[in-house]
Design a protein around this motif. Structure first.
Motif, PDB file in Angstrom:
ATOM      1  N   UNK A   1       0.891  -1.280  -0.007  1.00 14.06           N
ATOM      2  CA  UNK A   1       0.101  -0.007   0.082  1.00 14.06           C
ATOM      3  C   UNK A   1       0.715   1.306   0.010  1.00 14.06           C
ATOM      4  N   UNK A   2       2.083   1.320   0.815  1.00 16.32           N
ATOM      5  CA  UNK A   2       2.937   2.446   0.830  1.00 16.32           C
ATOM      6  C   UNK A   2       3.599   2.620  -0.583  1.00 16.32           C
ATOM      7  N   UNK A   3       3.854   1.358  -1.288  1.00 16.00           N
ATOM      8  CA  UNK A   3       4.471   1.505  -2.457  1.00 16.00           C
ATOM      9  C   UNK A   3       3.628   2.277  -3.554  1.00 16.00           C
ATOM     10  N   UNK A   4       2.018   1.994  -3.358  1.00 17.67           N
ATOM     11  CA  UNK A   4       1.161   2.651  -4.329  1.00 17.67           C
ATOM     12  C   UNK A   4       1.019   3.919  -4.028  1.00 17.67           C
ATOM     13  N   UNK A   5       1.149   4.443  -2.898  1.00 12.36           N
ATOM     14  CA  UNK A   5       0.939   5.891  -2.455  1.00 12.36           C
ATOM     15  C   UNK A   5       2.279   6.597  -2.957  1.00 12.36           C
ATOM     16  N   UNK A   6       3.485   5.897  -3.135  1.00 10.69           N
ATOM     17  CA  UNK A   6       4.714   6.709  -3.247  1.00 10.69           C
ATOM     18  C   UNK A   6       4.456   6.809  -4.812  1.00 10.69           C
TER      19      UNK A   6
ATOM     20  N   UNK B   1      -7.144  10.729 -12.203  1.00  6.38           N
ATOM     21  CA  UNK B   1      -8.351  10.499 -11.231  1.00  6.38           C
ATOM     22  C   UNK B   1      -7.999   9.811 -10.059  1.00  6.38           C
ATOM     23  N   UNK B   2      -7.323   8.502 -10.600  1.00  5.92           N
ATOM     24  CA  UNK B   2      -6.978   7.650  -9.521  1.00  5.92           C
ATOM     25  C   UNK B   2      -5.636   8.045  -8.658  1.00  5.92           C
ATOM     26  N   UNK B   3      -5.056   8.748  -9.326  1.00  7.34           N
ATOM     27  CA  UNK B   3      -3.649   9.550  -8.407  1.00  7.34           C
ATOM     28  C   UNK B   3      -4.431  10.614  -7.363  1.00  7.34           C
ATOM     29  N   UNK B   4      -5.107  11.271  -8.045  1.00  8.77           N
ATOM     30  CA  UNK B   4      -5.963  12.471  -6.990  1.00  8.77           C
ATOM     31  C   UNK B   4      -6.504  11.747  -5.957  1.00  8.77           C
ATOM     32  N   UNK B   5      -7.379  10.449  -6.139  1.00 11.16           N
ATOM     33  CA  UNK B   5      -8.126   9.823  -4.923  1.00 11.16           C
ATOM     34  C   UNK B   5      -6.994   9.267  -4.055  1.00 11.16           C
ATOM     35  N   UNK B   6      -6.144   8.891  -4.438  1.00  6.50           N
ATOM     36  CA  UNK B   6      -4.957   8.396  -3.578  1.00  6.50           C
ATOM     37  C   UNK B   6      -4.162   9.281  -2.777  1.00  6.50           C
ATOM     38  N   UNK B   7      -4.300  10.570  -3.103  1.00  2.82           N
ATOM     39  CA  UNK B   7      -3.626  11.589  -2.439  1.00  2.82           C
ATOM     40  C   UNK B   7      -4.358  11.925  -1.005  1.00  2.82           C
ATOM     41  N   UNK B   8      -5.820  11.397  -0.764  1.00  2.89           N
ATOM     42  CA  UNK B   8      -6.464  11.687   0.105  1.00  2.89           C
ATOM     43  C   UNK B   8      -5.743  10.644   1.428  1.00  2.89           C
TER      44      UNK B   8
END
Length: 796
Positions: free
Chosen positions: A296-301, A341-348
């Protein structure tokens, strides 16, 4: 004014605070209607309510609303409007665990409907606030509703007697408010006063409406705080124990403070007792969960670096429960098609914390990509672990409901967001940690508690467990037996040791959650089902009663098969006016091998009892459908005694000694709509627990809506149609049950046929003298009212 941590920060509470603010400004300080915002002569309306209700209490028979309608028969439309708005205030603080939002709305609208004209309906924005609440005032708040209501009238009346310029200070300054309230008699209505204090001054007055609790708490926390303080000061001095995002509050009914002053919870005690047997098994599954957190951390990075997000997202979610496969696929496909859009969602997850991050993330995911609260919770919490799996672990999709039931989890509200429900999940984990440790020294981490919950629900039989121990454990976790601790029953069992690998998931018998899903129950219905099973275990005899169409027989059969675990251990018999003792218990019948003689033949009761006696390790259930259609005293005979004194022996009519084995349950169903049927006498009722199944009430109320949501979402308007029809019918015993619309392959044509040819013939018999009411109950008329469209009669 002293600031405190008493304002609840959960999303479900915010509209309540908004509505309370509107009531303060519009109705108390100003002279306007709360619902319409239009000017109102509140002083005159309040005087009418004082004369018609406060000074003329009706202590006779009838419901509160039946009597209220009579009491308000001659008052003005403004007085009726005020009555509805004060009832709204009465309900505003109440959680939907104590009164469902739908029930609150219907009862307020019921008052408004006392007049055909001159009143303003409950606006949607105010109705939404009733889906939350922050307090569970207790049974007295409801039992003495007339006193609470009279007190609200007196408070409003006193406010209107103040000069307009003085009201602002009274309702915005705590000391002025206390002086004002001191002039109004609050004997026996303290809970209503405390409710008003919190709604109008949430930053000072805590949401504790129990006078007994307020008296007990100063002594409980005296040693910790160095002296006895009033509850508001206790809340201010204690560290916050409830968070949403970065906003905290202190809740004395939550862990770890709850455990310091409330009675032990037997369900949690049982949970902890079993959990201790599994704490040595955590290492391997814990490592698997931590690996998920790293992905999950790799995804946010990747999201923050600008790298493509779809593949890291797939890697982070790929090994979640198989039931989530379609949800994971939909989210990954969305990320492939709309990376930005997916990137923006993950910035939450970078910008917000905990439950708030979950809600912000889900707000940015299109509704058609990720649907269903359980899937949303599982996927969002898997990504949230990037913030720290030790304190923010995964919400397991397959085990969440079971662990909630087993550990007596904190319930959400009708309006709880997914993020709020996640926060309640964390509180449940903390409660387990207290049970395994102490309030001051919690056991391990939330991750450990979450992995332990998953093991308790899904693990196979550990090495060293004896048969009896394993059966007791599996009965406990599936909901088939009263919660048992392991100390008494398993002292001789070998110690449980961690296997080399995590235990394999073993196919288990049908669980409580499977049963609840089969019955299409909502959260309140699930609580009803838990209580029903507990009643069955206590007395072993239960009757389900209600009008036709409420699913009595279906529910009884599902209950029976759940408990028995094998349909072969369930016997169904149906009573009718000709049913006799000889049919049900035992009687003489011609001997087929010797036509000139008779022999004693056992009925279904004796047969299943003997089979149950021969297999004491199994559960057997006898279903008696339409139990009140037979002459019950004659049919049961001497069994009246055995139903009350299980374990005793009687001599049957034909000379046989007989007793009811402890592993035999009796479930009956009873029709309450046909008044030509004789009611059960009090002697038999005393021997059975009786549970009502009535349209508009738990558990029936949520069945159709849940069923349609899962199977026929485009027909969800049928639930509204049924609600509207039952509101017109009013008579609880004549209301229409949901089973007419819960068949397989349901569509509008089938629904209309069921209504026209099954429901309407009965309604025409009942209301044959009221053609105007029957016109309102026509299928097309009802559909037009709830969908604003005509029916599809031409499609037939």
């Amino acid at each position: 004014m002293t600031t405190s941590r008493s304002r609840v920060t959960l999303p479900s509470a915010q509209k309540m605070y908004w509505a309370a603010e509107q009531w303060r400004n519009r109705a108390l300080i100003d002279d306007r209607s709360l619902f319409s915002g239009e000017p109102m002569n509140g002083a005159a309306a309040a005087q009418e309510l004082v004369e018609a209700f406060v000074e003329q209490p009706d202590l006779g028979a009838g419901t509160f609303y039946e009597k209220l309608e009579t009491q308000l028969a001659t008052v003005s439309a403004d007085a009726v409007q005020l009555a509805a708005e004060l009832m709204y205030v009465y309900y505003l603080i109440v959680t939907t665990r104590a009164a469902r939002g739908k029930t609150k709305r219907e009862q307020i609208q019921m008052i408004l409907d006392y007049r055909d004209a001159g009143t303003t309906d409950l606006p949607d924005e105010f109705a939404e606030a009733l889906a939350g609440g922050v307090a569970h005032p207790g049974t007295g708040y409801n039992t003495f509703r007339w006193k609470m209501f009279a007190y609200l009238i007196r408070v409003y009346e006193a406010a209107k007697k103040l000069p307009r310029a003085e009201r602002s200070g009274v309702f915005t300054e705590w000391d002025a408010f206390q002086r004002f309230m001191g002039g109004i008699d609050d004997q026996s209505v303290w809970s209503q006063r405390f409710a008003l204090e919190h709604m109008l001054f949430p930053d000072y007055a805590p949401a504790i409406t129990s006078r007994d609790d307020r008296s007990a708490l100063p002594k409980v926390f005296a040693k910790r705080l160095g002296g006895e303080y009033e509850v508001a000061e206790i809340v201010r001095r204690l560290e916050p124990n409830a968070w949403f995002g970065n906003r905290a509050y202190t809740d004395l009914y939550r862990t770890p403070y709850r455990e310091l002053w409330q009675q032990p919870n037997p369900k949690m005690d049982a949970y902890v007792s079993w959990a201790r047997r599994f704490t040595d098994m955590l290492e391997q599954p814990r490592a698997t969960w931590q690996e998920r957190a790293l992905r999950a951390a790799e995804t946010l990075r990747a999201a923050s670096s600008g790298a493509p997000i779809a593949e890291p997202l797939r890697a982070a979610l790929h090994d979640l429960d198989s039931g989530l496969a379609s949800a994971v696929s939909a989210v990954v496909s969305w990320a492939e098609n709309d990376d930005a859009a997916a990137r923006h969602a993950l910035t939450a997850f970078a910008d917000h914390r905990g439950g708030e991050a979950i809600d912000r993330f889900l707000d940015r995911v299109p509704d058609d990509v990720l649907t269903g609260g359980r899937a949303q919770m599982a996927l969002a919490s898997a990504l949230l672990m990037a913030q720290g799996a030790e304190e923010l672990p995964l919400w397991p999709f397959d085990t969440a409901a079971a662990s909630h039931r087993l550990a007596n989890g904190y319930p959400g509200q009708d309006s709880s967001t997914v993020g709020e429900n996640y926060v309640l999940y964390l509180e449940r984990l903390d409660a387990v940690r207290v049970g395994l440790g102490t309030p001051e020294n919690l056991w391990a981490t939330r991750l450990d508690a979450a992995v332990l919950a998953d093991l308790l629900v899904r693990t196979g039989r550990p090495d060293g467990w004896e048969d009896a121990e394993w059966r007791a454990f599996d009965a406990w976790r599936t909901g088939k037996a009263v919660a048992l601790t392991t100390q008494a029953s398993t002292s001789s069992a070998g110690a449980v040791t961690a296997p080399a690998e995590a235990p394999e998931t073993e196919a288990s018998s049908t669980s409580f959650e499977d049963l609840a899903a089969a019955l299409s129950l909502d959260e309140q219905g699930i609580e009803w089902l838990e209580e029903t099973l507990e009643l069955l275990r206590l007395k072993k005899q239960l009757i389900l009663q209600g009008p036709p169409g409420t699913g009595k027989t279906y529910l009884a059969r599902e209950l029976a098969e759940f408990l028995a675990e094998d349909p072969k251990r369930v016997t169904l018999t149906q009573f009718h006016p000709g049913t006799s003792y000889e049919d049900f218990v035992q009687g003489l019948r011609p001997d087929p091998e010797n036509p000139t003689s008779f022999r004693v033949v056992d009925g279904p009761l004796i047969r299943i009892a003997e089979e149950a006696r021969a297999h004491p390790e199994a559960t057997y259930v006898l279903l008696v459908d339409e139990i009140n259609r037979g002459n019950v005293p004659a049919v049961f005979g001497e069994l009246y005694f055995l139903l009350e004194y299980r374990g005793e022996t009687v001599t049957l009519t034909y000379g046989k000694d007989f007793s009811l084995p402890g592993n035999l349950f009796l479930i009956g169903t009873m029709n309450t709509a046909d008044r030509s049927i004789t009611a059960l006498d009090s002697a038999l009722r005393r021997r059975f627990y009786v549970r009502d199944l009535r349209p508009g009430e738990t558990p029936v109320d949520g069945m159709l809506r849940n069923h349609l949501t899962q199977h026929d979402a485009e027909l969800e308007w049928l639930a509204e149609l049924l609600d509207r029809a039952n509101a017109i019918i009013k008579d609880k015993d004549q209301r229409v049950g949901p089973s007419h619309f819960m068949g397989r392959q349901m569509d509008e044509t089938r629904a209309r046929r069921a209504w026209n040819y099954t429901v309407m013939p009965t309604l025409r018999e009942v209301f044959y003298r009221r053609p105007e009411l029957l016109d309102q109950l026509e299928f097309a008329t009802l559909k037009a009212a709830v969908t604003h469209t005509a029916g599809d009669a031409a499609a037939d």
